[in-house]
Design an enzyme around this catalytic site. Structure first.
Site, short mmCIF file in Angstrom:
data_model
loop_
_atom_site.label_atom_id
_atom_site.label_comp_id
_atom_site.label_asym_id
_atom_site.label_seq_id
_atom_site.Cartn_x
_atom_site.Cartn_y
_atom_site.Cartn_z
CG ASP A 249 -1.82 1.17 1.33
OD1 ASP A 249 -1.64 2.12 0.55
OD2 ASP A 249 -2.72 1.16 2.18
CB SER B 262 -3.58 12.77 -15.20
OG SER B 262 -4.79 13.05 -15.88
CE1 TYR C 212 -6.77 10.43 -10.95
CE2 TYR C 212 -7.11 12.03 -12.70
CZ TYR C 212 -6.60 10.83 -12.27
OH TYR C 212 -5.90 10.02 -13.13
CE LYS D 141 -3.07 10.89 -11.25
NZ LYS D 141 -2.10 9.81 -11.05
N1 LIG Z 1 -7.28 5.58 -17.08
C1 LIG Z 1 -7.03 6.81 -17.50
O1 LIG Z 1 -7.67 7.32 -18.42
C2 LIG Z 1 -5.92 7.60 -16.85
C3 LIG Z 1 -5.62 8.84 -17.39
C4 LIG Z 1 -4.61 9.58 -16.82
C5 LIG Z 1 -3.91 9.09 -15.74
N2 LIG Z 1 -4.23 7.88 -15.23
C6 LIG Z 1 -3.44 7.39 -14.08
O2 LIG Z 1 -2.82 6.19 -14.45
C7 LIG Z 1 -2.61 5.37 -13.30
C8 LIG Z 1 -3.19 4.00 -13.54
O3 LIG Z 1 -4.56 4.14 -13.82
P1 LIG Z 1 -5.46 2.97 -14.41
O4 LIG Z 1 -6.43 3.59 -15.33
O5 LIG Z 1 -4.64 1.84 -14.85
O6 LIG Z 1 -6.27 2.62 -13.06
P2 LIG Z 1 -6.71 1.23 -12.42
O7 LIG Z 1 -7.70 1.59 -11.39
O8 LIG Z 1 -7.06 0.25 -13.46
O9 LIG Z 1 -5.34 0.73 -11.74
C9 LIG Z 1 -4.81 1.40 -10.63
C10 LIG Z 1 -3.89 0.44 -9.89
O10 LIG Z 1 -3.37 1.12 -8.74
C11 LIG Z 1 -3.49 0.25 -7.63
N3 LIG Z 1 -3.56 1.01 -6.38
C12 LIG Z 1 -4.55 1.84 -5.97
N4 LIG Z 1 -4.30 2.29 -4.73
C13 LIG Z 1 -3.12 1.75 -4.35
C14 LIG Z 1 -2.33 1.84 -3.19
N5 LIG Z 1 -2.73 2.57 -2.13
N6 LIG Z 1 -1.16 1.17 -3.15
C15 LIG Z 1 -0.76 0.41 -4.19
N7 LIG Z 1 -1.47 0.27 -5.32
C16 LIG Z 1 -2.64 0.94 -5.40
C17 LIG Z 1 -4.77 -0.53 -7.88
O11 LIG Z 1 -4.82 -1.69 -7.08
C18 LIG Z 1 -4.65 -0.79 -9.37
O12 LIG Z 1 -3.86 -1.93 -9.65
C19 LIG Z 1 -3.25 6.12 -12.13
O13 LIG Z 1 -2.26 6.86 -11.46
C20 LIG Z 1 -4.21 7.07 -12.83
O14 LIG Z 1 -4.50 8.19 -12.05
C21 LIG Z 1 -5.21 7.11 -15.75
#
Ligand SMILES: NC(=O)c1ccc[n+]([C@@H]2O[C@H](COP(=O)([O-])OP(=O)(O)OC[C@H]3O[C@@H](n4cnc5c(N)ncnc54)[C@H](O)[C@@H]3O)[C@@H](O)[C@H]2O)c1
Length: 261
Positions: free
Chosen positions: A63, A143, A156, A160
Site C-alpha cells: 500500500d 495525467s 484528482y 496530478k
Molecule cells: N485511465 C485513465 O484514463 C488515466 C488517465 C490519466 C492518468 N491515469 C493514471 O494512471 C494510473 C493508472 O490508472 P489505471 O487507469 O490503470 O487505473 P486502475 O484503477 O485500473 O489501476 C490502478 C492500480 O493502482 C493500484 N492502487 C490503488 N491504490 C493503491 C495503493 N494505495 N497502493 C498500491 N497500489 C494501489 C490498484 O490496485 C490498481 O492496480 C493512475 O495513477 C491514474 O491516475 C489514468
C-alpha cells in the site's frame, strides 16, 4: 539485447491497467520487474519473462500510502536484486464526479494519500537507493488533468498537478546523481478507471455509458483511447539510455486530446 537488460524495476499499481502495461513492456525489454500493488499482482508477475540475468519477476503486496511498508519494501527489493534502477509510480485512484465544494473529506484524503503522498513515499525510498548507485529512473504516471483544470474531477486534477510539480523538483534534486525524474500525462485510456468514470458520468446525465464514451472518443484527434501498450512504450523510452538527457519532463500521451505544453 533489450534496452533494459538486467535493470531492476519496481512498478506500483501493476496488478492491472496502465501499470500492467508498464510492467509488461519493461520486462519485455529485459528488466527484472517487481509488481507492487495493494491488490494481488501475482498473476501479472507470473506471466512476465525472466530477465537475461536470470532474475525473476515477482509480486509484492504494497500500500503506497503506508510509508513504513514502502521503506521496507524498497529496501527488500534492493537487498534481493542488488539495487533499484527504475521506479514507475503508477498507483493511483480516481474520485466520484463532484465539484470541489461538494467533495467529502474522506475522498480528498484518499486521493491525496495515494496520488501524492504515495508517490512521495515511493520516490524518496527508491531515490535514496538510486543515489547510492549513481543511476536511476523515476517515471511518474500523472495525467492530462495535471496540466489543465478538469472540472468535476477537481481533487484528482489537483493531485496530478502535484505529481507534475514533484517531478520537476525531484528532477533538479536528483540530477547530480544521474537519476532522471519524468512524468507521463495520459489522456483518456482504455482501463477500468475510465470505464468507471464514464459509468458515473452516464448515470448522472441519464445516458448510456458506451454512447458517452463513443462521443468522447470522437472528440479525440486520433479517434481512439490510449492503451496500456502506449504507456508501456513511453515508460520504456524514459527508462532507457535513449532518454538519458531527459529529466523534469511531463510528456503528453493523449492522442491529441491535450496538446498544451
Ligand atoms: N485511465 C485513465 O484514463 C488515466 C488517465 C490519466 C492518468 N491515469 C493514471 O494512471 C494510473 C493508472 O490508472 P489505471 O487507469 O490503470 O487505473 P486502475 O484503477 O485500473 O489501476 C490502478 C492500480 O493502482 C493500484 N492502487 C490503488 N491504490 C493503491 C495503493 N494505495 N497502493 C498500491 N497500489 C494501489 C490498484 O490496485 C490498481 O492496480 C493512475 O495513477 C491514474 O491516475 C489514468
Amino acid at each position: 539485447m533489450g534496452r533494459l537488460d538486467d535493470k531492476v524495476a519496481v512498478v506500483t499499481g501493476s496488478s492491472r491497467g496502465l501499470g500492467e502495461g508498464i510492467a509488461r513492456r519493461l520486462a519485455a525489454e529485459g528488466a527484472a520487474v517487481v509488481c507492487a500493488d495493494v491488490m494481488d499482482a501475482s498473476e501479472v508477475a507470473a506471466s512476465l519473462p525472466v530477465a537475461p540475468s536470470g532474475a525473476g519477476p515477482k509480486a509484492v503486496h504494497l500500500d503506497v500510502t503506508d510509508n513504513g511498508a514502502v521503506e521496507e519494501a524498497m529496501r527488500a527489493v534492493a537487498d534481493e536484486y542488488g539495487r533499484i534502477d527504475i521506479l514507475a509510480n503508477n498507483a493511483g485512484v480516481a474520485q466520484p464526479i463532484c465539484e470541489i465544494i461538494d467533495t467529502p473529506d474522506d475522498v480528498i484524503d484518499k486521493v491525496f494519500a495515494v496520488n501524492v503522498r504515495g508517490v512521495i513515499n515511493c520516490s524518496r525510498a527508491a531515490a535514496r537507493i538510486m543515489k547510492e548507485n549513481m543511476w536511476g529512473r523515476i517515471i511518474n504516471t500523472a495525467s492530462q488533468t495535471g496540466k489543465v483544470a478538469w472540472q468535476g474531477w477537481g481533487i484528482y486534477s489537483i493531485s496530478k498537478f502535484a505529481v507534475v510539480g514533484l517531478t520537476q523538483v525531484m528532477a533538479l534534486e536528483m540530477a547530480p546523481y544521474n537519476v532522471t525524474v519524468n512524468a507521463i500525462c495520459p489522456g483518456t485510456m482504455f482501463t477500468d478507471m475510465t470505464k468507471t468514470g464514464f459509468g458515473m458520468a452516464a448515470e448522472m446525465q441519464g445516458r448510456v455509458r458506451d454512447e458517452l464514451l463513443a462521443e468522447h472518443i470522437d472528440g479525440i484527434p486520433m479517434k481512439r483511447l490510449g492503451t496500456a501498450e502506449d504507456i508501456g512504450a513511453m515508460a520504456a523510452f524514459l527508462a532507457s539510455d535513449d532518454a538519458k538527457f531527459t529529466t523534469g519532463a511531463s510528456l503528453n500521451l493523449t492522442g491529441g486530446e491535450q496538446v498544451f505544453f
